[in-house]
Scaffold this motif. Structure first.
Motif, PDB file in Angstrom:
ATOM      1  N   VAL A  13       0.869  -1.174   0.000  1.00  0.00           N
ATOM      2  CA  VAL A  13       0.000   0.000   0.000  1.00  0.00           C
ATOM      3  C   VAL A  13       0.906   1.224   0.000  1.00  0.00           C
ATOM      4  O   VAL A  13       1.744   1.386   0.868  1.00  0.00           O
ATOM      5  CB  VAL A  13      -0.915   0.024   1.235  1.00  0.00           C
ATOM      6  CG1 VAL A  13      -1.817   1.245   1.197  1.00  0.00           C
ATOM      7  CG2 VAL A  13      -1.741  -1.248   1.284  1.00  0.00           C
ATOM      8  N   VAL A  14       0.760   2.025  -1.061  1.00  0.00           N
ATOM      9  CA  VAL A  14       1.597   3.212  -1.190  1.00  0.00           C
ATOM     10  C   VAL A  14       0.729   4.427  -0.921  1.00  0.00           C
ATOM     11  O   VAL A  14      -0.284   4.612  -1.579  1.00  0.00           O
ATOM     12  CB  VAL A  14       2.150   3.334  -2.630  1.00  0.00           C
ATOM     13  CG1 VAL A  14       3.248   4.367  -2.691  1.00  0.00           C
ATOM     14  CG2 VAL A  14       2.627   1.992  -3.132  1.00  0.00           C
ATOM     15  N   ARG A  15       1.139   5.210   0.044  1.00  0.00           N
ATOM     16  CA  ARG A  15       0.345   6.394   0.344  1.00  0.00           C
ATOM     17  C   ARG A  15       0.983   7.600  -0.308  1.00  0.00           C
ATOM     18  O   ARG A  15       2.131   7.914  -0.031  1.00  0.00           O
ATOM     19  CB  ARG A  15       0.279   6.605   1.862  1.00  0.00           C
ATOM     20  CG  ARG A  15      -0.774   5.742   2.496  1.00  0.00           C
ATOM     21  CD  ARG A  15      -0.621   5.644   3.991  1.00  0.00           C
ATOM     22  NE  ARG A  15      -0.880   4.269   4.417  1.00  0.00           N
ATOM     23  CZ  ARG A  15      -2.095   3.739   4.529  1.00  0.00           C
ATOM     24  NH1 ARG A  15      -3.155   4.454   4.258  1.00  0.00           N
ATOM     25  NH2 ARG A  15      -2.255   2.474   4.901  1.00  0.00           N
ATOM     26  N   ASP A  16       0.266   8.236  -1.256  1.00  0.00           N
ATOM     27  CA  ASP A  16       0.753   9.540  -1.691  1.00  0.00           C
ATOM     28  C   ASP A  16      -0.152  10.585  -1.062  1.00  0.00           C
ATOM     29  O   ASP A  16      -1.026  10.230  -0.262  1.00  0.00           O
ATOM     30  CB  ASP A  16       0.860   9.650  -3.219  1.00  0.00           C
ATOM     31  CG  ASP A  16      -0.398   9.230  -3.915  1.00  0.00           C
ATOM     32  OD1 ASP A  16      -1.455   9.452  -3.308  1.00  0.00           O
ATOM     33  OD2 ASP A  16      -0.335   8.715  -5.036  1.00  0.00           O
ATOM     34  N   ASP A  17       0.084  11.848  -1.400  1.00  0.00           N
ATOM     35  CA  ASP A  17      -0.521  12.916  -0.595  1.00  0.00           C
ATOM     36  C   ASP A  17      -1.987  12.725  -0.234  1.00  0.00           C
ATOM     37  O   ASP A  17      -2.374  12.929   0.900  1.00  0.00           O
ATOM     38  CB  ASP A  17      -0.280  14.284  -1.239  1.00  0.00           C
ATOM     39  CG  ASP A  17      -0.357  14.215  -2.755  1.00  0.00           C
ATOM     40  OD1 ASP A  17      -0.132  13.106  -3.281  1.00  0.00           O
ATOM     41  OD2 ASP A  17      -0.623  15.222  -3.408  1.00  0.00           O
ATOM     42  N   ARG A  18      -2.803  12.275  -1.226  1.00  0.00           N
ATOM     43  CA  ARG A  18      -4.204  12.228  -0.862  1.00  0.00           C
ATOM     44  C   ARG A  18      -4.805  10.835  -0.762  1.00  0.00           C
ATOM     45  O   ARG A  18      -5.709  10.604   0.011  1.00  0.00           O
ATOM     46  CB  ARG A  18      -5.032  13.118  -1.791  1.00  0.00           C
ATOM     47  CG  ARG A  18      -5.134  14.543  -1.213  1.00  0.00           C
ATOM     48  CD  ARG A  18      -5.927  15.440  -2.107  1.00  0.00           C
ATOM     49  NE  ARG A  18      -5.229  15.676  -3.355  1.00  0.00           N
ATOM     50  CZ  ARG A  18      -5.816  15.683  -4.546  1.00  0.00           C
ATOM     51  NH1 ARG A  18      -7.105  15.455  -4.648  1.00  0.00           N
ATOM     52  NH2 ARG A  18      -5.114  15.938  -5.633  1.00  0.00           N
ATOM     53  N   ARG A  19      -4.293   9.916  -1.573  1.00  0.00           N
ATOM     54  CA  ARG A  19      -4.931   8.608  -1.508  1.00  0.00           C
ATOM     55  C   ARG A  19      -3.933   7.514  -1.125  1.00  0.00           C
ATOM     56  O   ARG A  19      -2.738   7.679  -1.290  1.00  0.00           O
ATOM     57  CB  ARG A  19      -5.434   8.129  -2.853  1.00  0.00           C
ATOM     58  CG  ARG A  19      -5.950   8.941  -3.878  1.00  0.00           C
ATOM     59  CD  ARG A  19      -6.756   7.923  -4.702  1.00  0.00           C
ATOM     60  NE  ARG A  19      -7.032   8.405  -6.024  1.00  0.00           N
ATOM     61  CZ  ARG A  19      -7.936   7.807  -6.821  1.00  0.00           C
ATOM     62  NH1 ARG A  19      -8.586   6.764  -6.412  1.00  0.00           N
ATOM     63  NH2 ARG A  19      -8.164   8.244  -8.013  1.00  0.00           N
ATOM     64  N   ALA A  20      -4.511   6.400  -0.740  1.00  0.00           N
ATOM     65  CA  ALA A  20      -3.687   5.218  -0.531  1.00  0.00           C
ATOM     66  C   ALA A  20      -3.918   4.312  -1.728  1.00  0.00           C
ATOM     67  O   ALA A  20      -5.053   3.949  -2.035  1.00  0.00           O
ATOM     68  CB  ALA A  20      -4.089   4.526   0.755  1.00  0.00           C
ATOM     69  N   ASN A  21      -2.837   3.969  -2.425  1.00  0.00           N
ATOM     70  CA  ASN A  21      -2.945   3.129  -3.604  1.00  0.00           C
ATOM     71  C   ASN A  21      -2.337   1.769  -3.342  1.00  0.00           C
ATOM     72  O   ASN A  21      -1.330   1.658  -2.660  1.00  0.00           O
ATOM     73  CB  ASN A  21      -2.194   3.775  -4.761  1.00  0.00           C
ATOM     74  CG  ASN A  21      -3.080   4.731  -5.524  1.00  0.00           C
ATOM     75  OD1 ASN A  21      -4.258   4.436  -5.736  1.00  0.00           O
ATOM     76  ND2 ASN A  21      -2.530   5.867  -5.911  1.00  0.00           N
ATOM     77  N   VAL A  22      -2.959   0.767  -3.935  1.00  0.00           N
ATOM     78  CA  VAL A  22      -2.442  -0.581  -3.752  1.00  0.00           C
ATOM     79  C   VAL A  22      -1.780  -1.046  -5.044  1.00  0.00           C
ATOM     80  O   VAL A  22      -2.319  -0.857  -6.130  1.00  0.00           O
ATOM     81  CB  VAL A  22      -3.585  -1.551  -3.393  1.00  0.00           C
ATOM     82  CG1 VAL A  22      -3.034  -2.936  -3.115  1.00  0.00           C
ATOM     83  CG2 VAL A  22      -4.353  -1.024  -2.195  1.00  0.00           C
TER      84      VAL A  22
END
Ligand SMILES: Nc1ncnc2c1ncn2[C@@H]1O[C@H](COP(=O)(O)OP(=O)(O)OP(=O)(O)O)[C@@H](O)[C@H]1O
Ligand SMILES: [Mg+2]
Length: 891
Positions: free
Chosen positions: A287-296
């Motif tokens: 799970v990669v968190r960038d500024d606004r969302r968490a992406n898988v």
């Protein structure tokens, strides 16, 4: 399979070697995932140890040896073990055996896959590691159970333990060239590097799994066009990593495989969040968190390949349709959500909405993703997208180097041309395909004739802008300029039409030497990009051509670096937008060449030739740049061959590029030894450029004549006073008309050469060096040295140092200007000179070369006088100042 050479890993190798040879004698273990290169690194390290000082044992533990006591050390211990010893006694005996065999040398145990050691072997290794005169080094695979004595090596502080990281991208690229035995184009290297995530074993499997048709070689450069095929080995490898999955976790991994990067929020709506957590814990997803969302994402790109491959078609489609639904439900928020939905709809066979597909195709094209844009536009047309879909598809096909199909698509909708708007769009796209794609020059007249039937000013302006840039390309420069101006004067013109016209004008301004005005125009086009990109993404090419030409003519190499590093270059490379990638590669080669980096210049220009081989737009230009690179290296044969290719592939509709091609021809002639021919050719070229008003190019061609020692040659028409100007005078005149710092410097070079002023030539060399123009700098310094030497000036020594330093910054370069003053030594003289420069005495030289000492002395005297040096002390610098020789080494 032949073993390729070892690549990269210099820090790790150094560290390994100093672990053994350093004073502390602490060993070192590398951990890492399967195939990351642990064994190979260890083997390279061991091979580098001198056997007279180290007694090295190589121990390869394996599953088979793990089952037997001392199985791991079968290669080390005598087959016969003494009977009746206690376990501790056997260990002591084994250590004694090693000590005896080492015979005073330091003991080195290199243990590959130490996690597989059987317990007694592991205990012995631990014992040896404790000895003063022994070092233990080795490898371990991540995630395996470790024998306790091995783990105790670092808890007892006997060895260091470090993680072996994946190869860096540049190293992956080099490894690829090793595996394929030849250079690989940057995009393919990037794709394969990313898929393998820097893992050499995966990289190898990927390459070997590629079909013949997918790995192609053009002008020596490998290109990988393939969809990835997974070899059984590779699938096994990944299977062991993925392991058995519960249905819930499998559902998670599958959705991510088809949807990555997938919002965590979205994923949790589709599956049980507990399974998502489980998949994360097992290292299958991250799970990669960038500024606004968490992406898988998947933890390794190849997991996705395997999952997707294994998934039956019907299930795949269901998953994709599900993903599209999910994203539609939560609402498309990000700019590329629409594109993703469209692709899932398309792939799952649920795409019915031509508007969605058309929109998505436009987006894909605006990112220069040519293959994706083609698919989407084709689907839009098939779904009933009509005229608009046909227009877009044809445009994209043109940039996919498929002009015939593009024409077919356009002609099929010619009955639907209702109204002027459509006619103007149809005419421009068809004109573009026909002019550049099919090299039909009459296109210009055809669209000009139909343009006048258009009533609306905006529609006319669009056609005018296209006609203008076509006219520019075929050298109707006067008309091109007028048409461009007309478009700019029409308030009704669309942004795209206006900026296309401005790019045309900016190009002309650059060629004419109005570099400042050209820069202003280019910046304006760039600033408007947000407003033209969606309508006319390919306008970027016109912009790059104008900008690249301006930078090249200005000698602004840093500026070229900047655009080569820009986002557009990445997009074009990733999206197979070949004209963009190819043109930028030409610019990059140009910059490398002027910096004297002849290796990079040749390699990059070859890459450009390979990328551009399927189209005729810039193919000739790429070949001309290759000819220049070869000429710079003094390789007359390759230069001539590339020039012939340039002539064969250059399209007449690209006539505006003639200055580059003809300038290259001059260099090719000179490199082939025909300097008078080159001078004659360049003189004619200068006249032609003057007649065409291309002062920006003319200064460079005049400077080429200076480089061929023709600063005082007459040029141009006979003046009113009955005399003719010299090259130097004409350059002086132009340096006041052509913008930028370079023309005055070129003129000063000419003046210094004409006036035989060594000091001035050296000052000019400084000026060139400050602009990073290393070749010109070296040539000016060489000319200065030549003059000083002829005058037997004591200042020659300093000039020689200067030249040597400049040449030291370059790869192999051999130009007439550098050769001209260079003293010619015979082979024998070279041998003697190199040895003497290395400090070998005359007597020793005589012995080595089977000569008498007297003969050696005679040779040396002749060498000194040819080089104009007083003695041995200056010899080294003098040799280094001779281009094209590794002057300092005596091999
Ligand atoms: N730096 C390198 N240069 C060239 N080839 C390499 C390099 N590193 C690894 N290789 C090659 O890649 C392949 C895999 O490397 P290696 O066998 O060393 O991996 P490993 O980490 O020991 O894997 P395993 O955990 O399966 O033992 C081998 O063919 C090896 O020769
Ligand atoms: Mg290994």
């Amino acid at each position: 399979m032949s073993r390729w050479s070892f690549v990269g890993r210099t820090d790790e190798l150094d560290r390994l070697l100093s672990a053994v040879t350093g004073t502390e004698g602490r060993g070192l273990f590398f951990s890492g995932s399967a195939g990351i290169g642990k064994s190979r690194l260890l083997r390279e390290g061991v091979a580098a140890l001198p056997r007279d000082r180290y007694a090295v044992w190589w121990i390869a533990a394996s599953a088979t040896t793990a089952a037997l006591p001392f199985g791991g050390l079968v290669q080390v211990l005598p087959a016969e073990q003494p009977q009746g010893l206690s376990p501790a006694g056997i260990l002591r005996w084994a250590v004694d055996v090693l000590q005896q065999q080492a015979a005073g040398r330091r003991i080195v145990l290199a243990i590959d896959d130490a996690h597989l050691l059987d317990p007694p072997s592991a205990a012995l290794v631990h014992l040896v590691a404790r000895a003063d005169n022994a070092t233990v080094i080795g490898t371990l695979r991540d995630g395996e159970q470790l024998p306790l004595p091995i783990r105790a090596l670092w808890t007892d502080d006997l060895v260091d333990h470090v993680e072996l990281n994946p190869l860096a991208p540049a190293e992956t690229t080099r490894l690829l060239s090793e595996i394929l035995d030849g250079p690989v184009d940057a995009t393919s290297a990037d794709r394969l590097g990313r898929l393998s995530a820097g893992n050499p074993l995966l990289l190898r499997e990927l390459v070997f799994a590629a079909d013949r048709g997918e790995l192609t070689r053009t002008y020596g450069i490998w290109k990988w066009t393939g969809r990835l095929e997974l070899a059984p080995n590779l699938t096994d490898l990944i299977d062991t990593r993925i392991g058995q999955l519960t249905p819930g976790v499998r559902a998670v991994v599958e959705l991510v495989a088809f949807g990555e990067p997938l919002g965590l929020h979205l994923l949790n709506q589709a599956v049980d969040p507990a399974d998502v957590e489980l998949a994360e814990e097992r290292g299958l997803i991250v799970v990669v968190r960038d500024d606004r969302r968490a992406n898988v994402r998947l933890a390794h790109p190849l997991y996705g390949e395997v999952m997707r491959r294994r998934c039956p078609v019907s299930r795949t489609r269901r998953l994709q349709a599900r993903l599209a639904e999910l994203l539609e439900q939560v609402g498309k928020r990000r700019r590329d959500d629409l594109l993703r939905v469209a692709v899932w709809r398309l792939d799952s066979g649920t795409a019915q909405d031509p508007a969605l597909l058309l929109d998505a195709a436009g987006q894909a094209f605006a990112r220069y993703d040519v293959p994706l844009a083609t698919r989407l536009a084709r689907a839009a047309l098939d779904a009933g997208g009509g005229f608009d879909a046909a227009e877009l598809l044809a445009t994209i096909l043109m940039f996919a180097d498929r002009p015939d199909e593009a024409i077919e698509v356009l002609d099929a909708v010619s009955a639907d041309i209702r109204g002027d708007r459509r006619l103007s769009r149809w005419l421009t796209v068809r004109g573009m395909v026909s002019y550049w794609g099919l090299s039909r020059e009459s296109t210009v007249e055809e669209i000009a004739a139909r343009r006048s039937t258009l009533a609306d000013s905006a529609d006319q302006a669009r056609v005018l802008a296209f006609e203008g840039i076509m006219r520019l390309h075929r050298l109707d420069t006067g008309i091109a300029l007028r048409l461009g101006q007309t478009v700019l004067d029409r308030p009704a013109a669309s942004v795209a039409a206006r900026e296309l016209a401005r790019s045309t004008i900016a190009y002309l301004q650059a060629a004419q030497g109005q570099l400042h005005r050209s820069a202003t125009a280019i910046n304006q086009v760039q600033a408007e990009a947000g407003r033209w990109r969606a309508d006319m993404p390919y306008l970027q090419l016109a912009l790059e051509l104008a900008r690249g030409t301006r930078l090249a003519l200005a000698g602004d190499l840093a500026g070229i670096d900047a655009i080569v590093a820009d986002e557009f270059a990445d997009l074009a490379g990733a999206g197979d937008f070949r004209l963009g990638t190819g043109y930028l590669a030409i610019l990059q080669a140009y910059a490398a060449r002027l910096r004297g980096q002849s290796d990079a210049a040749l390699r990059t220009s070859l890459e450009a030739c390979a990328v551009l081989a399927t189209s005729r737009v810039y193919a000739g230009l790429a070949q001309a740049e290759r000819a220049q690179a070869a000429a710079l290296r003094g390789d007359g044969a390759q230069a001539a061959e590339a020039m012939a290719e340039a002539d064969r592939t250059h399209a007449p509709g690209m006539a505006v590029l003639y200055p580059w091609l003809e300038q290259a021809r001059g260099a090719v002639l000179a490199a082939g030894g025909d300097v008078p021919g080159a001078v004659k050719h360049l003189t004619g070229l200068a006249d032609r450029l003057r007649a065409d008003g291309f002062a920006g190019h003319e200064v460079h061609v005049l400077h080429d004549l200076v480089r061929l020692d023709r600063a005082t040659a007459p040029i141009g028409p006979i003046c009113s006073d009955g005399s003719r100007r010299t090259v130097a005078q004409r350059l002086a005149e132009l340096s006041e008309r052509v913008d930028g710092d370079l023309p005055p410097l070129l003129a000063r070079h000419a003046r210094a050469a004409a006036g035989d002023s060594a000091d001035e030539l050296l000052a000019v060399a400084d000026g060139f060096e400050a602009l990073d123009l290393a070749v010109y700098a070296a040539e000016a310094a060489a000319a200065a040295l030549d003059r000083l030497r002829r005058r037997r000036s004591p200042a020659a020594a300093a000039a020689r140092e200067r030249l040597a330093a400049l040449l030291g910054r370059c790869d192999l370069i051999r130009t007439p200007a550098l050769q001209a003053g260079a003293p010619a030594l015979t082979e024998r003289e070279w041998q003697v000179a190199r040895l003497a420069a290395d400090g070998v005495t005359s007597r020793a030289i005589a012995e080595r070369l089977y000569l008498s000492a007297r003969t050696v002395e005679n040779h040396l005297q002749r060498i000194y006088s040819k080089l104009g040096v007083a003695g041995r002390a200056e010899l080294r610098a003098a040799l280094r100042a001779i281009p094209g020789h590794e002057g300092g080494e005596s091999e």
